[in-house]
Design an enzyme around this catalytic site. Structure first.
Site, PDB file in Angstrom:
ATOM      1  N   LEU A  77      34.876  61.213  -2.538  1.00  0.00           N
ATOM      2  CA  LEU A  77      34.307  59.982  -3.099  1.00  0.00           C
ATOM      3  C   LEU A  77      34.956  58.732  -2.499  1.00  0.00           C
ATOM      4  CD1 LEU A  77      32.181  59.241  -5.182  1.00  0.00           C
ATOM      5  CD2 LEU A  77      33.905  59.489  -6.969  1.00  0.00           C
ATOM      6  N   HIS A  80      33.846  56.483   0.569  1.00  0.00           N
ATOM      7  CA  HIS A  80      32.846  55.405   0.538  1.00  0.00           C
ATOM      8  C   HIS A  80      33.577  54.067   0.514  1.00  0.00           C
ATOM      9  CE1 HIS A  80      29.384  57.985   0.347  1.00  0.00           C
ATOM     10  NE2 HIS A  80      30.095  58.782  -0.434  1.00  0.00           N
ATOM     11  N   ARG A  81      33.358  53.282   1.572  1.00  0.00           N
ATOM     12  CA  ARG A  81      34.230  52.129   1.802  1.00  0.00           C
ATOM     13  C   ARG A  81      33.854  50.875   1.039  1.00  0.00           C
ATOM     14  NH1 ARG A  81      33.431  53.277   8.008  1.00  0.00           N
ATOM     15  NH2 ARG A  81      31.539  54.125   7.063  1.00  0.00           N
ATOM     16  N   ARG A  91      51.529  60.319  -8.194  1.00  0.00           N
ATOM     17  CA  ARG A  91      52.898  59.818  -7.960  1.00  0.00           C
ATOM     18  C   ARG A  91      53.517  59.399  -9.293  1.00  0.00           C
ATOM     19  NH1 ARG A  91      53.815  55.250  -3.980  1.00  0.00           N
ATOM     20  NH2 ARG A  91      55.917  56.033  -4.254  1.00  0.00           N
ATOM     21  N   ASN A 160      28.278  47.830  -5.680  1.00  0.00           N
ATOM     22  CA  ASN A 160      26.962  47.224  -5.951  1.00  0.00           C
ATOM     23  C   ASN A 160      25.889  48.315  -5.895  1.00  0.00           C
ATOM     24  OD1 ASN A 160      25.785  47.337  -3.234  1.00  0.00           O
ATOM     25  ND2 ASN A 160      27.317  45.792  -2.692  1.00  0.00           N
ATOM     26  N   ARG A 171      25.248  62.186  -2.004  1.00  0.00           N
ATOM     27  CA  ARG A 171      26.021  63.086  -2.857  1.00  0.00           C
ATOM     28  C   ARG A 171      25.188  63.896  -3.839  1.00  0.00           C
ATOM     29  NH1 ARG A 171      30.476  63.470   0.257  1.00  0.00           N
ATOM     30  NH2 ARG A 171      31.346  61.428   0.715  1.00  0.00           N
TER      31      ARG A 171
HETATM   32  C1  LIG Z   1      27.594  66.445   3.335  1.00  0.00           C
HETATM   33  C2  LIG Z   1      28.765  65.654   3.844  1.00  0.00           C
HETATM   34  C3  LIG Z   1      29.708  66.253   4.640  1.00  0.00           C
HETATM   35  C4  LIG Z   1      30.790  65.516   5.115  1.00  0.00           C
HETATM   36  N1  LIG Z   1      31.728  66.147   5.880  1.00  0.00           N
HETATM   37  C5  LIG Z   1      32.765  65.449   6.370  1.00  0.00           C
HETATM   38  C6  LIG Z   1      33.762  66.075   7.190  1.00  0.00           C
HETATM   39  O1  LIG Z   1      33.703  67.255   7.479  1.00  0.00           O
HETATM   40  N2  LIG Z   1      34.805  65.316   7.650  1.00  0.00           N
HETATM   41  C7  LIG Z   1      34.903  63.982   7.370  1.00  0.00           C
HETATM   42  O2  LIG Z   1      35.857  63.331   7.830  1.00  0.00           O
HETATM   43  N3  LIG Z   1      33.996  63.373   6.586  1.00  0.00           N
HETATM   44  C8  LIG Z   1      32.941  64.048   6.074  1.00  0.00           C
HETATM   45  N4  LIG Z   1      32.024  63.418   5.273  1.00  0.00           N
HETATM   46  C9  LIG Z   1      32.240  62.010   4.915  1.00  0.00           C
HETATM   47  C10 LIG Z   1      31.330  61.076   5.736  1.00  0.00           C
HETATM   48  O3  LIG Z   1      31.645  61.157   7.108  1.00  0.00           O
HETATM   49  C11 LIG Z   1      31.506  59.607   5.258  1.00  0.00           C
HETATM   50  O4  LIG Z   1      32.835  59.199   5.479  1.00  0.00           O
HETATM   51  C12 LIG Z   1      31.191  59.433   3.805  1.00  0.00           C
HETATM   52  O5  LIG Z   1      30.033  60.143   3.446  1.00  0.00           O
HETATM   53  C13 LIG Z   1      30.993  57.948   3.526  1.00  0.00           C
HETATM   54  O6  LIG Z   1      29.700  57.600   3.987  1.00  0.00           O
HETATM   55  P1  LIG Z   1      29.360  56.347   4.847  1.00  0.00           P
HETATM   56  O7  LIG Z   1      30.384  56.098   5.877  1.00  0.00           O
HETATM   57  O8  LIG Z   1      27.922  56.447   5.286  1.00  0.00           O
HETATM   58  O9  LIG Z   1      29.279  55.242   3.732  1.00  0.00           O
HETATM   59  P2  LIG Z   1      30.141  54.091   3.086  1.00  0.00           P
HETATM   60  O10 LIG Z   1      31.564  54.043   3.510  1.00  0.00           O
HETATM   61  O11 LIG Z   1      29.818  54.264   1.660  1.00  0.00           O
HETATM   62  O12 LIG Z   1      29.435  52.815   3.670  1.00  0.00           O
HETATM   63  C14 LIG Z   1      28.067  52.529   3.344  1.00  0.00           C
HETATM   64  C15 LIG Z   1      27.333  52.126   4.591  1.00  0.00           C
HETATM   65  O13 LIG Z   1      27.869  50.886   5.064  1.00  0.00           O
HETATM   66  C16 LIG Z   1      27.825  50.882   6.473  1.00  0.00           C
HETATM   67  N5  LIG Z   1      29.197  50.775   6.974  1.00  0.00           N
HETATM   68  C17 LIG Z   1      30.343  50.894   6.244  1.00  0.00           C
HETATM   69  N6  LIG Z   1      31.409  50.685   7.030  1.00  0.00           N
HETATM   70  C18 LIG Z   1      30.933  50.481   8.268  1.00  0.00           C
HETATM   71  C19 LIG Z   1      31.530  50.224   9.538  1.00  0.00           C
HETATM   72  N7  LIG Z   1      32.834  50.161   9.702  1.00  0.00           N
HETATM   73  N8  LIG Z   1      30.731  50.055  10.603  1.00  0.00           N
HETATM   74  C20 LIG Z   1      29.383  50.100  10.494  1.00  0.00           C
HETATM   75  N9  LIG Z   1      28.734  50.346   9.329  1.00  0.00           N
HETATM   76  C21 LIG Z   1      29.511  50.519   8.245  1.00  0.00           C
HETATM   77  C22 LIG Z   1      27.159  52.172   6.925  1.00  0.00           C
HETATM   78  O14 LIG Z   1      25.785  51.953   7.049  1.00  0.00           O
HETATM   79  C23 LIG Z   1      27.442  53.090   5.770  1.00  0.00           C
HETATM   80  O15 LIG Z   1      26.517  54.165   5.682  1.00  0.00           O
HETATM   81  C24 LIG Z   1      30.926  64.129   4.793  1.00  0.00           C
HETATM   82  C25 LIG Z   1      29.970  63.527   3.977  1.00  0.00           C
HETATM   83  C26 LIG Z   1      28.900  64.267   3.506  1.00  0.00           C
HETATM   84  C27 LIG Z   1      27.889  63.583   2.609  1.00  0.00           C
END
Ligand SMILES: Cc1cc2nc3c(=O)[nH]c(=O)nc-3n(C[C@H](O)[C@H](O)[C@H](O)COP(=O)(O)OP(=O)(O)OC[C@H]3O[C@@H](n4cnc5c(N)ncnc54)[C@H](O)[C@@H]3O)c2cc1C
Length: 215
Positions: A77, A80-81, A91, A160, A171
């Site tokens: 969870l 998600h940034r 801790r 938001n 998810r």
């Molecule tokens: C089924 C599944 C399997 C996964 N397996 C792995 C794994 O094996 N290893 C692993 O490390 N992670 C894994 N993840 C995590 C995945 O890589 C993402 O880190 C996580 O889902 C957060 O999603 P996000 O980066 O799209 O969205 P968020 O961080 O929620 O950001 C929302 C959106 O904002 C935009 N955004 C945010 N930051 C930036 C940026 N810096 N540049 C450009 N656009 C940006 C993008 O459009 C992004 O989709 C998995 C996720 C899922 C759902």
């Protein structure tokens, strides 16, 4: 060792009507069409925003949710940034004080099965090791090294509604972890019942049979 089910609670969300009203009001600023606002205009307008990908308007409204999940799921969870997180700390919380840890029951092992017994006894071994390390005077932040992924954690997440749409899309999908889906699918259902339109396209995939909305 306590074994509990995962759960969530919406801590903050405006009423569905207020959310729709606000998003329509803010969105119509772009087109200077505020004069077209009627008692029933919001749903059609917001649907248009979503279909066109004009999703930034949805960012004006927020939601806060408290999850009780395991550490493994919480670790996913926090990837998600665009969220604010406040999470129970391994801790600073000393589970040695109560002499037991709390773990989340895995939804994929049937209680009483060999797999379930294996999972349970591994958690008990972790618990015993943790307690021994704390009893020996170790800090919880050191002893936590032996805690299992199944350890219960509480995490409060604020984002938001655009980000929540993204989180819920990823998810609740088949590819998501079963324990993530275990809390996200009921959350999506509740949101669809409380707020019109905003989550409907995501819910249509997860609940093809439809969900009933509050009057
Ligand atoms: C089924 C599944 C399997 C996964 N397996 C792995 C794994 O094996 N290893 C692993 O490390 N992670 C894994 N993840 C995590 C995945 O890589 C993402 O880190 C996580 O889902 C957060 O999603 P996000 O980066 O799209 O969205 P968020 O961080 O929620 O950001 C929302 C959106 O904002 C935009 N955004 C945010 N930051 C930036 C940026 N810096 N540049 C450009 N656009 C940006 C993008 O459009 C992004 O989709 C998995 C996720 C899922 C759902």
């Amino acid at each position: 060792m306590k074994i509990i089910l995962p759960s969530y609670k919406i801590e903050y969300l405006k009423s569905g009507l207020e959310i729709l009203h606000n998003i329509e009001l803010y969105g119509r600023t772009c087109y200077k069409s505020e004069d077209m606002i009627t008692e029933t205009s919001a749903e059609k307008f917001i649907k248009m925003l979503i279909v066109r990908g004009h999703h930034s308007v949805i960012e004006h409204e927020n939601m806060t949710v408290r999850f009780i999940i395991d550490r493994g799921v919480s670790h996913e969870l926090v990837r998600h940034r665009l969220c604010a997180f406040s999470q129970e700390s391994t801790r600073y919380c000393n589970y040695g004080h109560v002499g037991e840890i709390t773990v989340i029951k895995p939804c994929f092992y049937k209680e009483g099965s060999r797999e379930y017994e294996t999972w349970q006894s591994a958690c008990q071994v972790s618990e015993a090791a943790y307690n021994r390390l704390v009893e020996a005077g170790g800090k919880p932040e050191y002893a936590r090294s032996v805690l299992p992924n199944s350890l219960k954690t509480e995490i409060v997440v604020t984002a938001n509604l655009r980000e929540w749409r993204h989180i819920l899309t990823l998810r609740t999908a088949q590819a998501a972890h079963p324990q993530m889906r275990e809390v996200m699918i009921p959350l999506l259902k509740e949101l669809t019942e409380r707020v019109a339109i905003i989550f409907d396209d995501i819910a249509a995939v997860v609940f093809p049979e439809g969900v009933r909305r509050e009057a």
